[in-house]
Design a protein around this motif. Structure first.
Motif, PDB file in Angstrom:
ATOM      1  N   TRP A  98     -13.544  31.243  13.206  1.00 29.10           N
ATOM      2  CA  TRP A  98     -12.192  31.040  12.685  1.00 29.10           C
ATOM      3  C   TRP A  98     -12.005  31.770  11.364  1.00 29.10           C
ATOM      4  CZ3 TRP A  98     -12.264  24.977  12.701  1.00 29.10           C
ATOM      5  CH2 TRP A  98     -12.479  24.516  14.007  1.00 29.10           C
ATOM      6  N   MET A  99     -10.745  32.105  11.097  1.00 34.70           N
ATOM      7  CA  MET A  99     -10.362  32.664   9.808  1.00 34.70           C
ATOM      8  C   MET A  99      -8.961  32.188   9.469  1.00 34.70           C
ATOM      9  SD  MET A  99      -9.848  36.386  11.412  1.00 34.70           S
ATOM     10  CE  MET A  99     -10.726  35.847  12.852  1.00 34.70           C
ATOM     11  N   ASN A 100      -8.712  32.065   8.176  1.00 33.50           N
ATOM     12  CA  ASN A 100      -7.338  31.771   7.783  1.00 33.50           C
ATOM     13  C   ASN A 100      -6.602  33.092   7.652  1.00 33.50           C
ATOM     14  OD1 ASN A 100      -9.070  32.104   5.383  1.00 33.50           O
ATOM     15  ND2 ASN A 100      -7.254  31.618   4.175  1.00 33.50           N
ATOM     16  N   MET A 101      -5.315  33.068   7.988  1.00 28.83           N
ATOM     17  CA  MET A 101      -4.524  34.298   7.945  1.00 28.83           C
ATOM     18  C   MET A 101      -3.072  33.981   7.680  1.00 28.83           C
ATOM     19  SD  MET A 101      -4.541  35.377  11.965  1.00 28.83           S
ATOM     20  CE  MET A 101      -4.161  37.031  11.468  1.00 28.83           C
ATOM     21  N   ASP A 102      -2.316  35.029   7.478  1.00 34.16           N
ATOM     22  CA  ASP A 102      -0.888  34.906   7.214  1.00 34.16           C
ATOM     23  C   ASP A 102      -0.198  34.248   8.404  1.00 34.16           C
ATOM     24  OD1 ASP A 102       1.915  35.464   6.909  1.00 34.16           O
ATOM     25  OD2 ASP A 102       1.393  37.063   5.523  1.00 34.16           O
ATOM     26  N   CYS A 103       0.634  33.256   8.123  1.00 34.28           N
ATOM     27  CA  CYS A 103       1.328  32.510   9.176  1.00 34.28           C
ATOM     28  C   CYS A 103       2.349  33.358   9.924  1.00 34.28           C
ATOM     29  CB  CYS A 103       2.019  31.285   8.586  1.00 34.28           C
ATOM     30  SG  CYS A 103       0.873  30.123   7.812  1.00 34.28           S
ATOM     31  N   SER A 104       2.701  34.519   9.388  1.00 39.23           N
ATOM     32  CA  SER A 104       3.707  35.359  10.049  1.00 39.23           C
ATOM     33  C   SER A 104       3.072  36.414  10.959  1.00 39.23           C
ATOM     34  CB  SER A 104       4.604  36.038   9.010  1.00 39.23           C
ATOM     35  OG  SER A 104       3.840  36.918   8.214  1.00 39.23           O
ATOM     36  N   ALA A 105       1.758  36.320  11.180  1.00 40.77           N
ATOM     37  CA  ALA A 105       1.092  37.251  12.094  1.00 40.77           C
ATOM     38  C   ALA A 105       1.582  37.029  13.526  1.00 40.77           C
ATOM     39  CB  ALA A 105      -0.419  37.053  12.022  1.00 40.77           C
ATOM     40  N   ASN A 106       1.516  38.065  14.349  1.00 38.45           N
ATOM     41  CA  ASN A 106       1.856  37.954  15.767  1.00 38.45           C
ATOM     42  C   ASN A 106       0.563  37.808  16.558  1.00 38.45           C
ATOM     43  OD1 ASN A 106       4.475  38.423  15.014  1.00 38.45           O
ATOM     44  ND2 ASN A 106       4.605  40.456  15.894  1.00 38.45           N
ATOM     45  N   LEU A 107       0.341  36.620  17.120  1.00 39.16           N
ATOM     46  CA  LEU A 107      -0.884  36.358  17.883  1.00 39.16           C
ATOM     47  C   LEU A 107      -0.553  35.536  19.121  1.00 39.16           C
ATOM     48  CD1 LEU A 107      -3.546  35.314  15.206  1.00 39.16           C
ATOM     49  CD2 LEU A 107      -3.518  37.396  16.570  1.00 39.16           C
ATOM     50  N   PRO A 108      -1.375  35.631  20.166  1.00 39.71           N
ATOM     51  CA  PRO A 108      -1.221  34.735  21.310  1.00 39.71           C
ATOM     52  C   PRO A 108      -1.433  33.285  20.881  1.00 39.71           C
ATOM     53  CG  PRO A 108      -2.577  36.613  21.913  1.00 39.71           C
ATOM     54  CD  PRO A 108      -2.403  36.659  20.418  1.00 39.71           C
ATOM     55  N   VAL A 109      -1.078  32.378  21.771  1.00 38.83           N
ATOM     56  CA  VAL A 109      -1.000  30.960  21.470  1.00 38.83           C
ATOM     57  C   VAL A 109      -1.974  30.161  22.325  1.00 38.83           C
ATOM     58  CG1 VAL A 109       0.594  29.004  21.499  1.00 38.83           C
ATOM     59  CG2 VAL A 109       1.457  31.271  21.002  1.00 38.83           C
ATOM     60  N   ALA A 110      -2.738  29.260  21.715  1.00 45.79           N
ATOM     61  CA  ALA A 110      -3.578  28.317  22.470  1.00 45.79           C
ATOM     62  C   ALA A 110      -2.942  26.933  22.355  1.00 45.79           C
ATOM     63  CB  ALA A 110      -4.994  28.291  21.918  1.00 45.79           C
TER      64      ALA A 110
END
Length: 116
Positions: A98-110
């Motif tokens: 895991w890593m913390n990242m910017d909440c506005s990133a575009n990533l798939p969803v689990a």
């Protein structure tokens, strides 16, 4: 369930709520491995959002479904200050770190639904 790419972490949570659940919370190594394998089998090979954020809590993360924070799988040195308040899993390696990242990133969803 691993779903479409979201436009942000909050958008990802809305996707999961529309499916009757929340972003996935992870409580042991088996769950972490299951989510990672499911992600890769669904084409999410460059990471995905999971259901924790530190919004307003500094580096203290919490699961959005309110479940206990009883397992961690951060990359060494994470969470890092200034990297963002939302949590993502790296699906490129088998360890699913895991890593913390910017909440506005575009990533798939689990997403996951609790047992009724």
């Amino acid at each position: 369930q691993v779903g479409k790419t979201a436009e942000s972490w909050m958008d990802a949570q809305k996707v999961c709520q529309n499916l009757g659940g929340n972003l996935a919370s992870i409580h042991n190594a088996q769950e972490n491995s299951f989510v990672r394998r499911l992600a890769v089998s669904n084409g999410a090979v460059n990471g995905l959002f999971i259901g924790a954020s530190s919004s307003g809590k500094g580096n203290a993360f919490a699961w959005i479904d309110g479940s206990e924070w009883d397992y961690i799988n951060f990359y060494p040195g994470f969470p890092k200050a200034g990297f963002g308040e939302c949590l993502a899993m790296d699906t490129t390696s088998t360890s699913g770190l895991w890593m913390n990242m910017d909440c506005s990133a575009n990533l798939p969803v689990a997403c996951m639904r609790g047992s009724m």
